[in-house]
Design a protein around this motif. Structure first.
Motif, PDB file in Angstrom:
ATOM      1  N   LEU A 117      16.008  -2.965  11.588  1.00 50.75           N
ATOM      2  CA  LEU A 117      14.990  -2.313  10.667  1.00 50.75           C
ATOM      3  C   LEU A 117      14.053  -1.126  11.402  1.00 50.75           C
ATOM      4  O   LEU A 117      13.739  -1.463  12.470  1.00 50.75           O
ATOM      5  CB  LEU A 117      14.381  -3.128   9.551  1.00 50.75           C
ATOM      6  CG  LEU A 117      15.370  -4.245   9.119  1.00 50.75           C
ATOM      7  CD1 LEU A 117      14.480  -5.238   8.199  1.00 50.75           C
ATOM      8  CD2 LEU A 117      16.453  -3.681   8.305  1.00 50.75           C
ATOM      9  N   THR A 158       8.737  -2.120   7.994  1.00 51.38           N
ATOM     10  CA  THR A 158       8.781  -3.442   6.998  1.00 51.38           C
ATOM     11  C   THR A 158       7.559  -3.225   6.022  1.00 51.38           C
ATOM     12  O   THR A 158       6.595  -2.648   6.186  1.00 51.38           O
ATOM     13  CB  THR A 158       8.410  -4.594   7.695  1.00 51.38           C
ATOM     14  OG1 THR A 158       7.034  -4.793   8.512  1.00 51.38           O
ATOM     15  CG2 THR A 158       9.730  -4.963   8.801  1.00 51.38           C
ATOM     16  N   GLU A 164      18.254   2.760   7.426  1.00 51.04           N
ATOM     17  CA  GLU A 164      17.113   2.472   8.532  1.00 51.04           C
ATOM     18  C   GLU A 164      17.577   2.659   9.735  1.00 51.04           C
ATOM     19  O   GLU A 164      16.619   3.150  10.384  1.00 51.04           O
ATOM     20  CB  GLU A 164      17.207   0.726   8.647  1.00 51.04           C
ATOM     21  CG  GLU A 164      16.851   0.035   7.138  1.00 51.04           C
ATOM     22  CD  GLU A 164      15.351   0.089   7.048  1.00 51.04           C
ATOM     23  OE1 GLU A 164      14.955   0.320   8.124  1.00 51.04           O
ATOM     24  OE2 GLU A 164      14.852  -0.293   5.922  1.00 51.04           O
ATOM     25  N   TYR A 187      12.471  -2.500  -0.154  1.00 44.61           N
ATOM     26  CA  TYR A 187      12.794  -1.697   0.955  1.00 44.61           C
ATOM     27  C   TYR A 187      12.896  -0.148   0.490  1.00 44.61           C
ATOM     28  O   TYR A 187      12.867   0.778   1.115  1.00 44.61           O
ATOM     29  CB  TYR A 187      13.767  -2.228   1.942  1.00 44.61           C
ATOM     30  CG  TYR A 187      15.160  -2.528   1.413  1.00 44.61           C
ATOM     31  CD1 TYR A 187      15.789  -1.331   1.095  1.00 44.61           C
ATOM     32  CD2 TYR A 187      16.033  -3.595   1.598  1.00 44.61           C
ATOM     33  CE1 TYR A 187      17.319  -1.393   0.771  1.00 44.61           C
ATOM     34  CE2 TYR A 187      17.357  -3.653   1.317  1.00 44.61           C
ATOM     35  CZ  TYR A 187      17.907  -2.552   0.822  1.00 44.61           C
ATOM     36  OH  TYR A 187      19.321  -2.858   0.529  1.00 44.61           O
ATOM     37  N   LYS A 235      10.144   1.558   0.284  1.00 44.65           N
ATOM     38  CA  LYS A 235       9.788   1.969   1.627  1.00 44.65           C
ATOM     39  C   LYS A 235      10.428   3.166   2.001  1.00 44.65           C
ATOM     40  O   LYS A 235       9.890   4.107   2.734  1.00 44.65           O
ATOM     41  CB  LYS A 235       9.947   0.603   2.589  1.00 44.65           C
ATOM     42  CG  LYS A 235       9.472   0.842   3.958  1.00 44.65           C
ATOM     43  CD  LYS A 235      10.264   0.043   5.076  1.00 44.65           C
ATOM     44  CE  LYS A 235      11.821   0.216   4.825  1.00 44.65           C
ATOM     45  NZ  LYS A 235      12.338  -0.673   5.980  1.00 44.65           N
ATOM     46  N   ASP A 251      12.938 -12.177   1.701  1.00 48.30           N
ATOM     47  CA  ASP A 251      12.358 -11.064   2.507  1.00 48.30           C
ATOM     48  C   ASP A 251      11.614 -11.639   4.036  1.00 48.30           C
ATOM     49  O   ASP A 251      11.799 -13.020   3.851  1.00 48.30           O
ATOM     50  CB  ASP A 251      11.532 -10.196   1.569  1.00 48.30           C
ATOM     51  CG  ASP A 251      10.283 -11.019   1.010  1.00 48.30           C
ATOM     52  OD1 ASP A 251      10.280 -12.283   1.514  1.00 48.30           O
ATOM     53  OD2 ASP A 251       9.608 -10.656   0.277  1.00 48.30           O
TER      54      ASP A 251
END
Lengths: 193, 696
Positions: free
Chosen positions: B214, B217, B397, B448, B451, B587
């Motif tokens: 990843l 985060t 990612e 995510y 994000k 998570d």
């Protein structure tokens, strides 16, 4: 609508109370729709995959998701009296893609059945019934199609009741059993005189 | 259910007396049973569905019942005190509590029985909640009648219960963790910090798992590698952790405290400095210089980069790998020997290396086998693997990550151009009941994807993310605030699930079709790139590994915890625990919390030094045993042997190995094997009590 506060009727209509009070729903409707459609109509989570898949939706006011919502909540009158109910082409795209594995098309079919019991049905659907009764086809063959078929090297008429009219009485017997033709004739006569 | 008339002389008693001379523990004549029955209301859980008074009055009419009582919550302190007092006051020999499932409170009431001065195994539970009141909520009469049956059956068994003494076995003071992602690493670090030697097994050549793939985060936007690398280094350095990468578990034998685990160390083709030293090449072994990589002629896709970057047949996944040791992919290696030459004096490469089996003994084990991405191409309507510019979230990612294949520049796979309009599809394959996708919520995709939206707004001027969602599940600490922030930054949220995607064959742009359900209008949105927030599923090898450890899984393949609320890290196999996503989608914060929980649970038996085994062993009634030995072959735990005793061949049970499964007892043609606490007379008495109400 009566002029309650003296507004013009259009404005009065715009300002009418549209709240959902809960009491105008019928839980039995949800159960009946489930039973007729043989699908889990009450499990819709309103993701909209059906409407987004629908070929009617972009060019009409038909919203399959809205009918699913009515099925979940039991909005019987609203569902059955909405003319949009008859805009589904039964292409089954929504049924193919529904992530909850519901068959929205079959929910629409169930609602149409229930609407017909109240004589709610567009005349063109009844004309289809009459066409099936007399020819065995909802859309009978015509000269344009006959020419096209011949051009493609096929017989002018398909191997259906068009080629075997002796089977038409059998079809009529089935329709008569359910009084479909009699009801269709009656409603068409009421509407068109 | 018709009520049965009950006589004082019940059939169970007769059966017991008939067999009394045979069972070794029953040799001495037991005193007449005096059973105490306690009925729990469980608030209204039980009392709301049946007449407690009727049930109690009925219990009093049963032959062996010396005392009957009821209480609102039998599991509470006053409830337990009732049991303790009644044992002393009424000189009871056995206790029946009619309440919930024994899985919930059997230990509680056994303790109360013991506190009252009886052997804890003189307790029997009648389940009148899960198997009665909860399923017969609207049938008070039926529920009452069924509760009477349950109590009559339990009393019949309680009258024949015997004192049992649990055996204690020593616990090997070492632990094993399977899987070295963030869950496995955290669990191993905690165990190591608690002074326990821990074997950490990882099937990949390096540790770090999914988290190391990843970029950032949520919701703190920490760089994933930055917070993970220190842990990876700690794992590599810890004296108590024996890290075994490129290895998997081959077989498991034994039981809590004494697991014999065989580990398959796959042929890596490259020696560590320690291994080189063992072969006499002092100062040799792999130092990660990469000279071999430079000369290797074989090119393969790098799985760590989701196939978007090449690697050689001798490779490391990424520059920060722990341990920094190269690995040869023998399936693609052509054994040209160029790497051996390039390695030179270090002599780190052995092209003829074979798999090695290593046996270790551990007291407890933690499974942290993690997850894979669901193959989202199975949902054909979104065109993954068909349209070049439809990518998965894991590919995103890697593409947005500075150490990824594009150095952190997000580009369209079709033409390398920076995308401006990007659609994110949430619940891609999750919450799907069609049988193609997964019925569960994958739990971290919402966050995510938020994000991801932030990252493109930050990195690409003028970029516009569209998030197609059904519900935004921002349930964690500071998650809802993060949602607020991303909306404030300009991400557009469209509440509608995407029905299908079509590609413009010229521009390779994508047309996304959805229903904006809040606007009630179908929409068609042309975007440059589509990111599918794919569902997750148990890692490929999970099923094989779980079977080795005797752990169950739920219908969706995630490993089954002992209790979803009260024992989420334990399993039904004593001594085996679960950490992280192998138990269900989590998570990173939840994964780390679960790992710390599992480590704590796994350290308890080790710190105690010994564990008590439930004394449900098979026992051989030697007078009846013909020594045929058929049970020996049937026993799944190799707990049975044939021995010579008094000139006869008879079967003998190794109690530490026996799990009380009953396979031998059910099979024995001579009826010579009884299971303790589930003896043949006890079971016969229960059946009699049910069928004939105690009469014969």
């Amino acid at each position: 609508m009566a002029k309650v506060k003296g507004y013009p009727e259009a404005l009065e209509n715009k300002l009418r109370d549209r709240r959902f009070y809960g009491e105008d729903t019928n839980p039995e409707f949800t159960k009946t729709v489930k039973k007729i459609s043989d699908t889990i109509a009450h499990m819709c989570y309103q993701c909209g995959t059906c409407t987004a898949s629908c070929p009617s939706a972009p060019r009409s006011s038909y919203r399959i998701r809205k009918f699913m919502r009515r099925a979940v909540l039991g909005f019987e009158n609203e569902a059955l009296t909405d003319p949009d109910l008859w805009l589904c082409t039964t292409c089954y795209s929504c049924t193919d893609r529904c992530p909850r594995d519901i068959a929205p098309t079959d929910v629409i079919m169930a609602m149409r059945n229930l609407a017909f019991k109240r004589d709610i049905i567009p005349v063109n659907f009844l004309k289809t019934v009459q066409a099936i009764y007399t020819t065995g086809h909802g859309v009978p063959n015509n000269d344009v199609n006959r020419t096209a078929r011949k051009k493609l090297g096929m017989a002018a008429d398909p191997p259906t009741t068009h080629s075997y009219p002796e089977f038409i009485p059998g079809i009529q017997k089935i329709l008569d059993y359910f009084k479909l033709k009699a009801n269709a004739d009656r409603i068409v006569k009421e509407r068109e005189g | 259910m018709a009520e049965k008339k009950v006589t004082k002389k019940d059939a169970a008693q007769k059966t017991a007396k008939k067999d009394a001379g045979i069972a070794p523990n029953m040799a001495k004549e037991e005193k007449k049973p005096r059973i105490g029955v306690f009925i729990c209301h469980c608030g209204t859980n039980i009392a709301g569905s049946m007449s407690i008074t009727d049930v109690q009055e009925y219990a009093k009419t049963l032959g062996d019942v010396a005392f009957a009582d009821n209480y609102q919550y039998m599991c509470s302190t006053p409830g337990q005190k009732k049991i303790e007092d009644a044992i002393k006051e009424h000189n009871l020999t056995g206790i029946v509590v009619a309440a919930c499932s024994p899985r919930l409170h059997e230990p509680t009431f056994r303790t109360a029985t013991k506190e009252g001065g009886l052997n804890p195994f003189r307790f029997e539970m009648a389940n009148i909640r899960e198997q009665n009141s909860w399923v017969h909520m609207h049938d008070s009469e039926g529920a009452t009648s069924k509760a009477k049956d349950a109590i009559r059956i339990a009393v019949a068994k309680a009258a024949l219960l015997q004192d049992l003494i649990p055996k204690s076995v020593p616990v090997e003071p070492t632990a094993m963790v399977v899987g070295a992602g963030v869950a496995g690493m955290q669990a191993a670090l905690d165990l190591a910090a608690a002074g326990i030697k821990t074997y950490l097994i990882e099937q990949e050549p390096s540790i770090g798992g999914r988290m190391s793939q990843l970029d950032k985060t949520f919701p703190t936007l920490d760089c994933s590698q930055c917070i993970l690398t220190p842990k990876m280094v700690d794992v590599g350095r810890s004296k108590n952790i024996e890290l075994m990468t490129y290895s998997n578990v081959d077989s498991v034998e034994g039981y809590i405290g004494n697991f014999d685990v065989t580990i398959r160390k796959k042929a890596r083709g490259v020696l560590t400095p320690d291994e080189a030293e063992a072969r006499g090449f002092v100062g040799g072994g792999c130092n990660g210089c990469g000279d071999c990589d430079a000369v290797c002629p074989v090119i393969k896709p790098n799985n760590f980069e989701v196939g978007m970057k090449p690697r050689k047949a001798i490779y490391i996944n990424h520059p920060q790998v722990v341990p920094l040791i190269y690995t040869i992919d023998f399936e693609s290696c052509v054994k040209c020997g160029l790497c051996v030459t390039a390695c030179g004096d270090k002599k780190a490469i052995d092209l003829e290396m074979q798999d090695e089996l290593i046996k270790v003994k551990v007291g407890t084990a933690i499974l942290a086998t993690g997850y894979d991405i669901f193959p989202i191409e199975k949902k054909e309507e979104w065109g993954y693997k068909k349209y070049e510019n439809v990518i998965s979230s894991l590919e995103f990612e890697r593409l947005i990550c500075a150490s990824g294949p594009t150095g952190g520049h997000l580009v369209r796979p079709s033409d390398g151009v920076t995308p401006k309009k990007i659609a994110f599809l949430l619940c891609a394959g999750s919450r799907d009941n069609t049988g193609v996708g997964k019925p569960y919520c994958s739990r971290f995709c919402c966050m995510y994807s938020l994000k991801h939206a932030h990252q493109i707004i930050e990195k690409i001027p003028g970029a516009q993310p569209y998030l197609f969602y059904m519900d935004i599940r921002s349930f964690g600490k500071m998650y809802e605030e993060f949602y607020y922030r991303i909306q404030d930054e300009g991400a557009k949220f469209i509440r509608g699930r995407v029905a299908n995607i079509l590609e413009d064959p010229e521009t390779k742009n994508l047309k996304v079709y959805a229903d904006d359900t809040l606007l009630d209008r179908p929409m068609e949105l042309e975007v440059d790139l589509v990111v599918l927030a794919s569902a997750v599923e148990p890692a490929a090898d999970t099923n094989r590994t779980r079977k080795l450890f005797g752990v169950s899984c739920s219908m969706d393949g995630w490993l089954l915890e002992a209790h979803p609320k009260l024992n989420p890290c334990g399993t039904t196999t004593a001594g085996v625990f679960l950490a992280g996503v192998c138990q269900g989608p989590k998570d990173i914060p939840d994964t780390v919390a679960s790992a710390e929980g599992a480590a704590s649970a796994a350290s308890i038996p080790i710190h105690m030094g010994e564990v008590e085994l439930e004394p449900y062993f098979a026992m051989c009634i030697e007078d009846k045993c013909a020594g045929c030995g058929m049970c020996v072959k049937l026993c799944p735990y190799s707990a049975l042997d044939l021995i010579e005793k008094d000139g006869r061949t008879v079967m003998q049970v190794t109690e530490a190995k026996c799990k009380g499964c009953g396979t031998c007892g059910g099979f024995c043609p001579g009826g010579a094997i009884w299971m303790q606490h589930f003896t043949t007379p006890q079971i016969v008495a229960q059946i009699d009590a049910f069928l004939v109400g105690g009469e014969q």
